[in-house]
Design an enzyme around this catalytic site. Structure first.
Site, mmCIF file in Angstrom:
data_model
loop_
_atom_site.group_PDB
_atom_site.id
_atom_site.type_symbol
_atom_site.label_atom_id
_atom_site.label_comp_id
_atom_site.label_asym_id
_atom_site.label_seq_id
_atom_site.Cartn_x
_atom_site.Cartn_y
_atom_site.Cartn_z
ATOM 1 N N ALA A 162 5.465 -24.151 21.696
ATOM 2 C CA ALA A 162 6.449 -24.350 20.628
ATOM 3 C C ALA A 162 6.610 -23.185 20.040
ATOM 4 C CB ALA A 162 5.813 -25.506 19.613
ATOM 5 N N GLN B 167 5.213 -31.924 16.556
ATOM 6 C CA GLN B 167 4.463 -33.177 15.906
ATOM 7 C C GLN B 167 4.902 -34.487 16.130
ATOM 8 O OE1 GLN B 167 1.162 -32.693 15.228
ATOM 9 N NE2 GLN B 167 0.976 -30.510 15.033
ATOM 10 N N ALA C 126 3.477 -29.298 24.986
ATOM 11 C CA ALA C 126 2.804 -30.433 25.660
ATOM 12 C C ALA C 126 1.447 -30.747 25.120
ATOM 13 C CB ALA C 126 2.557 -29.772 27.123
ATOM 14 N N THR D 210 7.740 -16.533 36.346
ATOM 15 C CA THR D 210 7.470 -17.658 37.164
ATOM 16 C C THR D 210 7.112 -18.787 36.593
ATOM 17 O OG1 THR D 210 6.717 -15.833 38.760
ATOM 18 C CG2 THR D 210 5.859 -18.023 38.953
ATOM 19 N N CYS E 198 -8.682 -20.608 5.909
ATOM 20 C CA CYS E 198 -10.190 -19.745 5.447
ATOM 21 C C CYS E 198 -10.224 -18.642 6.331
ATOM 22 C CB CYS E 198 -11.118 -20.998 5.822
ATOM 23 S SG CYS E 198 -11.373 -22.482 4.899
#
Ligand SMILES: Cc1ncc(COP(=O)(O)O)c(C=O)c1O
Length: 392
Positions: A77, A185, A206, A246, A332
């Site tokens: 993504a 999500q 995925a 590829t 953090c």
């Protein structure tokens, strides 16, 4: 109180990544044992690889209800988001074109948007409601005559809130603005129908839907005139020349299989997950005072629960949760934790934003695990409240 033994830690961080589904692993396995370059068109290995890729493309298209040729495979993504934003706005003809996005996007949108802004694109970040969805009036007001692209997260990765995409898309359509959605999500978790939803580009990944890491896709609506998308890099003719290189056939087959499984399981799974999520929230709320649910209890991903705990030092909260794998509402990466930009944009006070946990439930979690997590989190929070830092 005795807690059931759970070793290794119970995984409740499925917004970060999900476990590879055994059915997906089975589908991928044969492709790891043969040479498979889908561009090799002179022999059977190549032809079979190309068939595998096209079958996967159909499986993804069926889940989204779009045409297979409207999908470009990417590495995930992050790349799909970069391709959508920069592929449109960095082109020479895009001079003077503006972008509108929101304050609660993932960094895979915020960072490319900021880079585009540094290079001269007019970028606006719309605020959100206390529930984490865009405010439609303010969204409408943020659109200018320069705005050519809008990018909105479909379902938030921290608080699970589902944006009013149909409404935002209708506003964009009226003004001839393209709408991109980061749906990482949402895909496979809630029904999405791209024949109905007024969305022009959409990113998915995925590994958020029990598929492999390292593969995703960008949906690009086939429209007249064509969306003016340019590749981020050059090097080959793959994916309609928009994403050369590829193709990773085993990963793409895995993405296709993951989508096929979601399509089959989704209706029951959505209900089951929402029930588990409600059981977790109700269990915590019964046992603990001073807890707050962040997000929208109605328009939300079924497997998401984000909770702030009053009177608990944020920096100790996550560290104390050794038996469950969850994530916190703080970044953090530095010595001083920073409250999540999403929770802050929703108006959650800094102290509560720091003392928050995000639970991400998946198809592999059971009711027994949720009961364990409820008891474990309640007990740990009670102990943290009873023994503030420095009191032993
Ligand atoms: C909303 C959202 N967008 C983008 C990404 C990045 O996805 P990928 O890991 O496939 O690059 C994530 C994953 O953390 C995410 O939750």
């Amino acid at each position: 109180m005795s807690l059931p033994e759970h070793r290794p830690p119970l995984y409740l961080d499925s917004h970060a990544t999900t476990l590879l589904d055994p059915r997906v692993r089975e589908a991928m396995w044969p492709w790891l044992l043969v040479p498979c370059n889908a561009s090799s068109n002179s022999h059977r290995y190549g032809w079979r690889a190309a068939e595998g890729v096209e079958r996967a493309r159909q499986q993804v298209a069926r889940l989204l209800n779009c045409e297979p040729h409207e999908l470009l495979f990417t590495s995930g993504a992050t790349e799909a988001n970069n391709l959508a934003l920069k592929g449109i706005l960095q082109a020479p003809r895009a001079k003077g074109w503006g972008l509108v996005t929101s304050q609660v996007e993932h960094r895979a949108i915020l960072d490319p948007a900021r880079r585009l802004a540094r290079r001269g694109t007019e970028v606006a970040f719309v605020p959100v409601t206390p529930r984490g969805a865009i405010d439609l009036d303010r969204f409408r007001d943020s659109l200018t005559s320069h705005t050519r692209l809008v990018s909105l997260i479909l379902a938030n990765n921290e608080v699970g809130t589902i944006n009013p995409i149909a409404e935002a898309g209708a506003i964009c359509r009226e003004r001839g603005i393209w709408l991109h959605c980061d749906a990482s999500q949402a895909v496979g978790k809630i029904p999405l129908d791209l024949r109905q939803l007024p969305v022009d580009l959409l990113s998915l990944s995925a590994h958020k839907l029990h598929g492999p890491q390292g593969v995703g896709a960008l949906y690009v609506r086939r429209s007249e005139p064509r969306l003016p998308l340019e590749p981020l890099f050059d090097g080959g003719g793959q994916e309609q020349r928009l994403r050369p290189g590829t193709l990773p056939v085993p990963l793409i087959v895995g993405l296709g299989a993951a989508c096929a499984v979601c399509r089959e399981d989704q209706p029951e799974e959505t209900t089951r997950l929402a029930q588990l999520r409600d059981r977790l929230w109700q269990g915590l709320a019964q046992r603990l005072e001073g807890i707050h649910r962040n997000g929208d209890s109605q328009q939300s991903l079924p497997g998401n629960l984000n909770v702030s705990f009053e009177g608990v030092p944020g920096e100790r909260l996550l560290a104390a949760m050794t038996e469950i794998a969850v994530s916190s509402g703080s970044a953090c990466s530095s010595a001083t934790p920073e409250p999540s930009h999403v929770l802050r944009a929703m108006g959650v006070p800094e102290r509560l934003a720091l003392a928050s946990l995000r639970f991400g439930l998946s198809r592999f979690n059971t009711g027994e695990e949720i009961d364990f997590a409820t008891a474990y989190v309640s007990e740990t929070v009670r102990q943290l409240r009873a023994h503030p830092a420095g009191t032993g």
